[in-house]
Write a protein that holds these residues in place. Structure first.
Motif, PDB file in Angstrom:
ATOM      1  N   ILE A 122      -8.247  -6.775  12.610  1.00 45.38           N
ATOM      2  CA  ILE A 122      -7.388  -5.997  11.723  1.00 45.38           C
ATOM      3  C   ILE A 122      -6.054  -6.734  11.611  1.00 45.38           C
ATOM      4  O   ILE A 122      -5.726  -7.572  12.440  1.00 45.38           O
ATOM      5  N   VAL A 123      -5.310  -6.415  10.577  1.00 43.52           N
ATOM      6  CA  VAL A 123      -3.979  -6.981  10.392  1.00 43.52           C
ATOM      7  C   VAL A 123      -2.990  -5.867  10.705  1.00 43.52           C
ATOM      8  O   VAL A 123      -2.763  -4.979   9.882  1.00 43.52           O
ATOM      9  N   PRO A 124      -2.400  -5.861  11.915  1.00 41.23           N
ATOM     10  CA  PRO A 124      -1.531  -4.747  12.315  1.00 41.23           C
ATOM     11  C   PRO A 124      -0.161  -4.761  11.649  1.00 41.23           C
ATOM     12  O   PRO A 124       0.416  -3.715  11.373  1.00 41.23           O
ATOM     13  N   THR A 125       0.369  -5.959  11.365  1.00 44.02           N
ATOM     14  CA  THR A 125       1.718  -6.051  10.814  1.00 44.02           C
ATOM     15  C   THR A 125       1.784  -7.188   9.815  1.00 44.02           C
ATOM     16  O   THR A 125       1.195  -8.247  10.025  1.00 44.02           O
ATOM     17  N   ILE A 126       2.519  -6.944   8.739  1.00 51.45           N
ATOM     18  CA  ILE A 126       2.743  -7.983   7.740  1.00 51.45           C
ATOM     19  C   ILE A 126       4.251  -8.111   7.558  1.00 51.45           C
ATOM     20  O   ILE A 126       4.947  -7.112   7.354  1.00 51.45           O
TER      21      ILE A 126
ATOM     22  N   ALA B 188       9.156  -8.645  -0.290  1.00 51.11           N
ATOM     23  CA  ALA B 188       9.813  -7.644   0.550  1.00 51.11           C
ATOM     24  C   ALA B 188      10.431  -6.528  -0.280  1.00 51.11           C
ATOM     25  O   ALA B 188      10.488  -5.380   0.158  1.00 51.11           O
ATOM     26  N   ASP B 189      10.881  -6.861  -1.492  1.00 45.85           N
ATOM     27  CA  ASP B 189      11.619  -5.894  -2.299  1.00 45.85           C
ATOM     28  C   ASP B 189      10.788  -5.121  -3.301  1.00 45.85           C
ATOM     29  O   ASP B 189      11.243  -4.121  -3.841  1.00 45.85           O
TER      30      ASP B 189
ATOM     31  N   ASN C  70       2.120  -3.394  -2.145  1.00 49.27           N
ATOM     32  CA  ASN C  70       1.966  -2.908  -0.774  1.00 49.27           C
ATOM     33  C   ASN C  70       1.069  -3.828   0.058  1.00 49.27           C
ATOM     34  O   ASN C  70       0.470  -4.758  -0.450  1.00 49.27           O
ATOM     35  N   ASN C  71       0.986  -3.543   1.352  1.00 45.86           N
ATOM     36  CA  ASN C  71       0.219  -4.396   2.268  1.00 45.86           C
ATOM     37  C   ASN C  71      -1.255  -4.459   1.912  1.00 45.86           C
ATOM     38  O   ASN C  71      -1.888  -5.505   2.031  1.00 45.86           O
TER      39      ASN C  71
ATOM     40  N   SER D 241      -5.816  -7.712   0.075  1.00 46.04           N
ATOM     41  CA  SER D 241      -6.905  -7.844  -0.891  1.00 46.04           C
ATOM     42  C   SER D 241      -6.763  -9.140  -1.686  1.00 46.04           C
ATOM     43  O   SER D 241      -7.742  -9.844  -1.939  1.00 46.04           O
ATOM     44  N   GLU D 242      -5.559  -9.467  -2.061  1.00 46.71           N
ATOM     45  CA  GLU D 242      -5.305 -10.692  -2.813  1.00 46.71           C
ATOM     46  C   GLU D 242      -5.582 -11.930  -1.968  1.00 46.71           C
ATOM     47  O   GLU D 242      -6.183 -12.898  -2.431  1.00 46.71           O
ATOM     48  N   ILE D 243      -5.162 -11.900  -0.704  1.00 50.68           N
ATOM     49  CA  ILE D 243      -5.391 -13.037   0.184  1.00 50.68           C
ATOM     50  C   ILE D 243      -6.892 -13.224   0.436  1.00 50.68           C
ATOM     51  O   ILE D 243      -7.383 -14.340   0.550  1.00 50.68           O
TER      52      ILE D 243
END
Length: 183
Positions: free
Chosen positions: A28-32, A39-40, A45-46, A51-53
């Motif tokens: 899982i990816v816990p933090t991005i 960032a802005d 959203n994450n 999904s894009e990556i």
């Protein structure tokens, strides 16, 4: 004498590999951490970023995923343009999917649409994985689900591959290739 491991492959990064690494390892990816415009922008959203990556936004030549409504005409047009990447070696699937999506746009049908495509470039390799691991989800398939908003109707289109039960020979394949190159 031991062969040296080829580490080039482990260093390569591409969407399908990232997705496979996450899925196979049950990661899982816990933090991005996002910087700059990422960032802005509250719309980015994450979940969208991951999904894009993974390449599920239409850049992948193996997978495509879409969920939306017919009221989002530009998104449906985008599906027609982007899904062709992973359907480039399965024209029959693309014809059916694009025909049905174009019908929705022309007839102004009020529907919700879900589309998932898994179509690896090497069908033989995918079938080998499916047989070796006894896991049929490695085999190429697509599913198009259309849920009508104003009526109790759901259309489900499934595409997969099947063997016709007939054994073929290399000679047959060679003759077919030779014939197609001569014409």
């Amino acid at each position: 004498m031991c062969k040296r491991a080829n580490y080039d492959a482990s260093e390569a990064g591409y969407p399908e590999k990232f997705d496979a690494e996450l899925s196979a390892g049950n990661w899982i990816v816990p933090t991005i951490y996002k910087y700059g415009i990422f960032a802005d922008d509250p719309r980015y959203n994450n979940k969208m970023l991951i999904s894009e990556i993974k390449g599920l936004d239409g850049n992948s030549y193996e997978r495509y995923s879409f969920i939306g409504e017919s009221s989002q005409e530009k998104r449906i047009t985008e599906v027609l343009e982007k899904s062709i990447n992973c359907l480039s070696n399965t024209e029959a699937w693309y014809r059916l999917i694009s025909f049905r999506l174009k019908q929705i746009l022309i007839k102004k049908e009020k529907v919700r649409i879900g589309l998932y495509i898994y179509n690896p470039q090497s069908t033989l390799r995918a079938l080998t994985f499916a047989a070796t691991l006894n896991y049929e989800n490695y085999a190429p398939f697509y599913q198009l689900i259309i849920v009508y908003i104003d009526q109790p109707t759901i259309e489900i289109y499934n595409g997969d591959i099947a063997w016709n039960g007939k054994k073929t020979t290399i000679l047959f394949l060679t003759e077919k290739v030779l014939l197609s190159t001569l014409l």
